[in-house]
Enzyme design. Structure first.
Site, PDB file in Angstrom:
ATOM      1  N   SER A 109       3.289  -2.195  10.417  1.00 43.48           N
ATOM      2  CA  SER A 109       4.734  -2.252  10.689  1.00 43.48           C
ATOM      3  C   SER A 109       5.348  -3.618  10.387  1.00 43.48           C
ATOM      4  O   SER A 109       6.215  -4.095  11.127  1.00 43.48           O
ATOM      5  CB  SER A 109       5.029  -1.823  12.135  1.00 43.48           C
ATOM      6  OG  SER A 109       4.652  -0.474  12.319  1.00 43.48           O
ATOM      7  N   HIS A 123      -9.495   1.344   4.815  1.00 48.57           N
ATOM      8  CA  HIS A 123      -8.221   1.536   5.517  1.00 48.57           C
ATOM      9  C   HIS A 123      -8.468   2.476   6.701  1.00 48.57           C
ATOM     10  O   HIS A 123      -9.278   3.399   6.613  1.00 48.57           O
ATOM     11  CB  HIS A 123      -7.176   2.124   4.564  1.00 48.57           C
ATOM     12  CG  HIS A 123      -5.796   2.099   5.134  1.00 48.57           C
ATOM     13  ND1 HIS A 123      -5.370   3.003   6.065  1.00 48.57           N
ATOM     14  CD2 HIS A 123      -4.761   1.248   4.929  1.00 48.57           C
ATOM     15  CE1 HIS A 123      -4.116   2.721   6.407  1.00 48.57           C
ATOM     16  NE2 HIS A 123      -3.725   1.656   5.726  1.00 48.57           N
ATOM     17  N   LYS A 149       0.195   4.219  -0.205  1.00 51.24           N
ATOM     18  CA  LYS A 149      -0.441   5.423   0.344  1.00 51.24           C
ATOM     19  C   LYS A 149      -0.196   6.596  -0.635  1.00 51.24           C
ATOM     20  O   LYS A 149      -0.105   6.362  -1.831  1.00 51.24           O
ATOM     21  CB  LYS A 149       0.078   5.737   1.741  1.00 51.24           C
ATOM     22  CG  LYS A 149       0.048   4.526   2.668  1.00 51.24           C
ATOM     23  CD  LYS A 149       0.172   4.914   4.096  1.00 51.24           C
ATOM     24  CE  LYS A 149       0.380   3.671   4.929  1.00 51.24           C
ATOM     25  NZ  LYS A 149       0.046   3.852   6.318  1.00 51.24           N
ATOM     26  N   GLY A 170       2.310   2.268  10.679  1.00 53.64           N
ATOM     27  CA  GLY A 170       3.267   3.367  10.514  1.00 53.64           C
ATOM     28  C   GLY A 170       3.986   3.756  11.795  1.00 53.64           C
ATOM     29  O   GLY A 170       4.661   4.783  11.846  1.00 53.64           O
ATOM     30  N   ASN A 178       0.875  -1.170   0.000  1.00 53.53           N
ATOM     31  CA  ASN A 178       0.000   0.000   0.000  1.00 53.53           C
ATOM     32  C   ASN A 178       0.911   1.218   0.000  1.00 53.53           C
ATOM     33  O   ASN A 178       1.475   1.573   1.023  1.00 53.53           O
ATOM     34  CB  ASN A 178      -0.897  -0.005   1.254  1.00 53.53           C
ATOM     35  CG  ASN A 178      -1.664   1.299   1.417  1.00 53.53           C
ATOM     36  OD1 ASN A 178      -1.795   2.070   0.461  1.00 53.53           O
ATOM     37  ND2 ASN A 178      -2.170   1.553   2.614  1.00 53.53           N
ATOM     38  N   GLY A 207       2.725  -1.201   4.280  1.00 53.20           N
ATOM     39  CA  GLY A 207       2.760   0.234   3.983  1.00 53.20           C
ATOM     40  C   GLY A 207       4.176   0.699   3.703  1.00 53.20           C
ATOM     41  O   GLY A 207       4.717   0.508   2.612  1.00 53.20           O
ATOM     42  N   GLY A 208       4.807   1.275   4.719  1.00 49.55           N
ATOM     43  CA  GLY A 208       6.127   1.893   4.559  1.00 49.55           C
ATOM     44  C   GLY A 208       7.141   1.010   3.848  1.00 49.55           C
ATOM     45  O   GLY A 208       7.872   1.473   2.965  1.00 49.55           O
ATOM     46  N   GLU A 246      -6.903   4.878   7.808  1.00 46.43           N
ATOM     47  CA  GLU A 246      -6.695   6.301   7.516  1.00 46.43           C
ATOM     48  C   GLU A 246      -7.945   6.896   6.867  1.00 46.43           C
ATOM     49  O   GLU A 246      -8.282   8.058   7.073  1.00 46.43           O
ATOM     50  CB  GLU A 246      -5.438   6.475   6.641  1.00 46.43           C
ATOM     51  CG  GLU A 246      -4.174   6.233   7.457  1.00 46.43           C
ATOM     52  CD  GLU A 246      -2.981   5.729   6.678  1.00 46.43           C
ATOM     53  OE1 GLU A 246      -2.994   5.794   5.442  1.00 46.43           O
ATOM     54  OE2 GLU A 246      -2.025   5.249   7.333  1.00 46.43           O
ATOM     55  N   GLU A 304      -5.536  -4.800  10.551  1.00 50.49           N
ATOM     56  CA  GLU A 304      -4.508  -3.779  10.734  1.00 50.49           C
ATOM     57  C   GLU A 304      -4.789  -3.006  12.019  1.00 50.49           C
ATOM     58  O   GLU A 304      -5.574  -2.041  12.002  1.00 50.49           O
ATOM     59  CB  GLU A 304      -4.513  -2.809   9.550  1.00 50.49           C
ATOM     60  CG  GLU A 304      -4.202  -3.448   8.222  1.00 50.49           C
ATOM     61  CD  GLU A 304      -3.580  -2.460   7.259  1.00 50.49           C
ATOM     62  OE1 GLU A 304      -2.495  -2.743   6.771  1.00 50.49           O
ATOM     63  OE2 GLU A 304      -4.165  -1.386   7.029  1.00 50.49           O
TER      64      GLU A 304
HETATM   65  C1  PEP Z   1      -0.806   0.259   5.923  1.00 51.45           C
HETATM   66  O1  PEP Z   1      -0.839   1.455   5.702  1.00 51.45           O
HETATM   67  O2  PEP Z   1      -1.688  -0.465   5.461  1.00 51.45           O
HETATM   68  C2  PEP Z   1       0.293  -0.268   6.734  1.00 51.45           C
HETATM   69  C3  PEP Z   1       0.225  -1.493   7.142  1.00 51.45           C
HETATM   70  O3  PEP Z   1       1.358   0.589   6.998  1.00 51.45           O
HETATM   71  P1  PEP Z   1       2.779   0.218   7.657  1.00 51.45           P
HETATM   72  O4  PEP Z   1       3.231  -1.088   7.078  1.00 51.45           O
HETATM   73  O5  PEP Z   1       3.664   1.359   7.297  1.00 51.45           O
HETATM   74  O6  PEP Z   1       2.542   0.106   9.136  1.00 51.45           O
END
Ligand code: PEP
Length: 257
Positions: free
Chosen positions: A213, A99, A14, A177, A12, A234-235, A101, A171
């Site tokens: 994470s 999500h 983002k 994040g 993802n 994500g990251g 966010e 999640e």
């Molecule tokens: C996400 O945004 O779906 C996510 C899991 O982010 P991260 O891996 O950065 O925690």
């Protein structure tokens, strides 16, 4: 007895990326994915302006692509929105919905997420339905209640055949994040709870992804859990080597390994 299911790892991005930098990342992911065991599936959900680029660079590779949200409508006067069939025009096969966010910053309700899931299925895409609790909710012992309501709202609108076509991503909001992942045991516990609900709906083989994470260092232990079928990343999906290392961790515990 838990069943061995194929693994799925989805990035993802983002609101990250630029045309020039995306090329190297997409090419590296496409190339690296080619070396993974057959039962590891890989996807990336990019910002909508880069869908055409993803299509151009990933078509013919093992990597599928998609969007991070869709409109609850199919067409009309909804300025700024992107309808699921528009993503299909660019070869997308995935769409993230719900999500945290979007739920937090755009005030998306469980009901709206359920409607978006329907739109995604109608368009022939696979929805990745995100659920997760805040730290406050976890500390109040409400994790199962929160994720149960989020999932039930979606399942209530679907037949069992439709439910079998979704992917669910657990999640925890406090892990997204933050660098602080849920432990494999914490994640497995929630996944087992979600699995039971999917079994009751007649959709026992839905892929259940963990997100929050995930890194090369913790991916394999998470993916070894019986009800964790992969990850939403994500990251770490913005760095080709990290993302591919996470995909390899899925390969290390895959059925064909
Ligand atoms: C996400 O945004 O779906 C996510 C899991 O982010 P991260 O891996 O950065 O925690």
């Amino acid at each position: 007895m838990s069943k061995q299911r194929a693994k799925l790892v989805v990035g993802n991005w983002k609101m990250h990326g630029r045309l020039a930098g995306n090329t190297a990342l997409l090419q590296a992911v496409a190339q690296g994915a080619g070396a993974l065991p057959d039962d590891v599936r890989v996807g990336v959900c990019v910002p909508c302006p880069y869908l055409a680029q993803a299509q151009a660079l990933l078509d013919g590779s093992r990597v599928v692509w998609g969007v991070q949200d869709v409109s609850a409508y199919t067409e009309g006067a909804y300025t700024g929105e992107v309808a699921a069939p528009m993503a299909v025009d660019f070869g997308a096969s995935l769409a993230i919905v719900g999500h945290s966010e979007r739920r937090a910053y755009h005030r998306e309700s469980a009901e709206l997420v359920a409607v978006k899931t329907q739109r995604v299925l109608e368009a022939g895409l696979t929805p990745i339905v995100c659920v997760g609790e805040t730290l406050e909710e976890r500390e109040a012992g409400k994790t199962e209640q929160v994720v149960g309501v989020q999932l039930d709202e979606v399942l209530a609108k679907l037949s069992s055949e439709e439910a079998a076509r979704i992917v669910v991503a657990y999640e925890p909001v406090w892990a997204i994040g933050t660098g602080k992942s849920a432990t494999a045991q914490q994640a497995q516990q929630v996944h087992a709870f979600l699995r039971a609900r999917l079994v009751a709906k007649g959709a026992p083989d839905v892929a259940l992804l963990y997100g929050g994470s995930v890194k090369p260092e913790n991916a394999e232990e998470l993916f070894r859990q019986p009800d964790i079928d992969g990850g939403l990343i994500g990251g770490a999906s913005l760095k080709d080597q990290d993302f591919l290392a996470i995909c390899k961790a899925a390969g290390a515990v895959s059925v064909t390994q």
